[in-house]
Design an enzyme around this catalytic site. Structure first.
Site, mmCIF file in Angstrom:
data_model
loop_
_atom_site.group_PDB
_atom_site.id
_atom_site.type_symbol
_atom_site.label_atom_id
_atom_site.label_comp_id
_atom_site.label_asym_id
_atom_site.label_seq_id
_atom_site.Cartn_x
_atom_site.Cartn_y
_atom_site.Cartn_z
ATOM 1 N N ALA A 35 49.333 -17.840 42.224
ATOM 2 C CA ALA A 35 49.791 -17.289 43.409
ATOM 3 C C ALA A 35 49.979 -18.188 44.738
ATOM 4 O O ALA A 35 49.425 -19.051 44.840
ATOM 5 C CB ALA A 35 48.595 -16.191 43.933
ATOM 6 N N THR A 36 50.912 -17.836 45.667
ATOM 7 C CA THR A 36 51.089 -18.533 46.751
ATOM 8 C C THR A 36 49.812 -18.525 47.648
ATOM 9 O O THR A 36 49.673 -19.677 48.242
ATOM 10 C CB THR A 36 52.259 -17.816 47.397
ATOM 11 O OG1 THR A 36 53.374 -17.627 46.720
ATOM 12 C CG2 THR A 36 52.664 -18.695 48.845
ATOM 13 N N MET A 39 47.733 -21.346 46.279
ATOM 14 C CA MET A 39 48.327 -22.686 46.757
ATOM 15 C C MET A 39 47.868 -22.953 48.236
ATOM 16 O O MET A 39 47.654 -24.054 48.415
ATOM 17 C CB MET A 39 49.720 -22.769 46.402
ATOM 18 C CG MET A 39 50.338 -24.141 46.590
ATOM 19 S SD MET A 39 52.176 -23.975 46.580
ATOM 20 C CE MET A 39 52.562 -23.786 44.697
ATOM 21 N N GLU A 44 44.899 -26.457 51.742
ATOM 22 C CA GLU A 44 43.700 -26.447 52.963
ATOM 23 C C GLU A 44 42.445 -27.259 52.624
ATOM 24 O O GLU A 44 42.064 -28.099 53.448
ATOM 25 C CB GLU A 44 43.094 -25.113 53.214
ATOM 26 C CG GLU A 44 44.154 -24.306 54.510
ATOM 27 C CD GLU A 44 43.391 -23.715 55.520
ATOM 28 O OE1 GLU A 44 42.711 -24.092 56.149
ATOM 29 O OE2 GLU A 44 43.059 -22.286 54.834
ATOM 30 N N GLY A 63 40.567 -25.791 59.736
ATOM 31 C CA GLY A 63 42.039 -25.537 59.534
ATOM 32 C C GLY A 63 42.570 -24.927 60.413
ATOM 33 O O GLY A 63 41.961 -23.754 60.890
ATOM 34 N N HIS A 70 56.744 -22.224 48.201
ATOM 35 C CA HIS A 70 56.379 -22.262 47.013
ATOM 36 C C HIS A 70 57.333 -21.950 46.307
ATOM 37 O O HIS A 70 58.258 -21.042 46.283
ATOM 38 C CB HIS A 70 55.291 -20.904 46.551
ATOM 39 C CG HIS A 70 54.778 -20.777 45.192
ATOM 40 N ND1 HIS A 70 53.615 -19.671 45.017
ATOM 41 C CD2 HIS A 70 55.089 -21.318 44.233
ATOM 42 C CE1 HIS A 70 53.382 -19.924 43.991
ATOM 43 N NE2 HIS A 70 54.054 -21.002 43.497
ATOM 44 N N THR A 71 57.862 -23.051 45.351
ATOM 45 C CA THR A 71 59.356 -23.336 44.736
ATOM 46 C C THR A 71 59.292 -23.140 43.051
ATOM 47 O O THR A 71 60.498 -22.919 42.660
ATOM 48 C CB THR A 71 59.716 -24.688 44.911
ATOM 49 O OG1 THR A 71 58.873 -25.513 44.514
ATOM 50 C CG2 THR A 71 59.902 -24.812 46.606
#
Length: 144
Positions: A35-36, A39, A44, A63, A70-71
């Site tokens: 999942a994005t 990622m 982070e 942060g 996301h590719t």
């Protein structure tokens, strides 16, 4: 904060688990791939690894920005290596670029993070102030 050398790199390698696949809770499972939002978490985490060796005593990092593009997919069981490369230190802000690659060598994402370096006491005080406001609200006494 001590200066970070140009091009300083850190990595994080994770194995995609079923927990890391796309599941939106209320909407349920969507795709059985990395999942994005996981990622973003890993961006982070490795971004934090960029600053840790250079923090002075009493400093902390938090942060403040993450960009994820996301590719491509990664399946459960696949290893994904996220590489963070230091790009700039602007005052208290530390910027890094990110790249996520599967064990097959496929780039599946890229982006950037920004960490903000502050005295740890200031970070802790901000969290305590928020806890106090929340406690007042939960107790019904306001707290704006």
């Amino acid at each position: 904060m001590r200066p970070i050398p140009a091009g300083f790199v850190q990595t994080l390698t994770v194995t995609v688990t079923d927990e890391m696949t796309v599941d939106f809770g209320e909407l349920g499972a969507v795709h059985p791939v990395y999942a994005t939002y996981w990622m973003a978490k890993h961006f982070e985490e490795v971004g934090r690894k960029i600053i840790l060796p250079f923090l002075e005593d009493g400093e902390g990092g938090i942060g403040s920005q993450v960009e994820v593009i996301h590719t491509g997919p990664a399946l459960p069981g696949m290893a994904v290596t996220v590489t963070a490369t230091f790009t700039e230190q602007a005052g208290r802000r530390v910027h890094a670029t990110m790249r996520a690659v599967t064990e097959l060598g496929d780039e599946i994402g890229h982006g950037s993070t920004t960490q903000f370096v502050l005295p740890q006491t200031r970070i802790d005080a901000n969290f305590e102030a928020l806890r106090a406001r929340w406690a007042a609200r939960v107790a019904g006494t306001g707290g704006s």
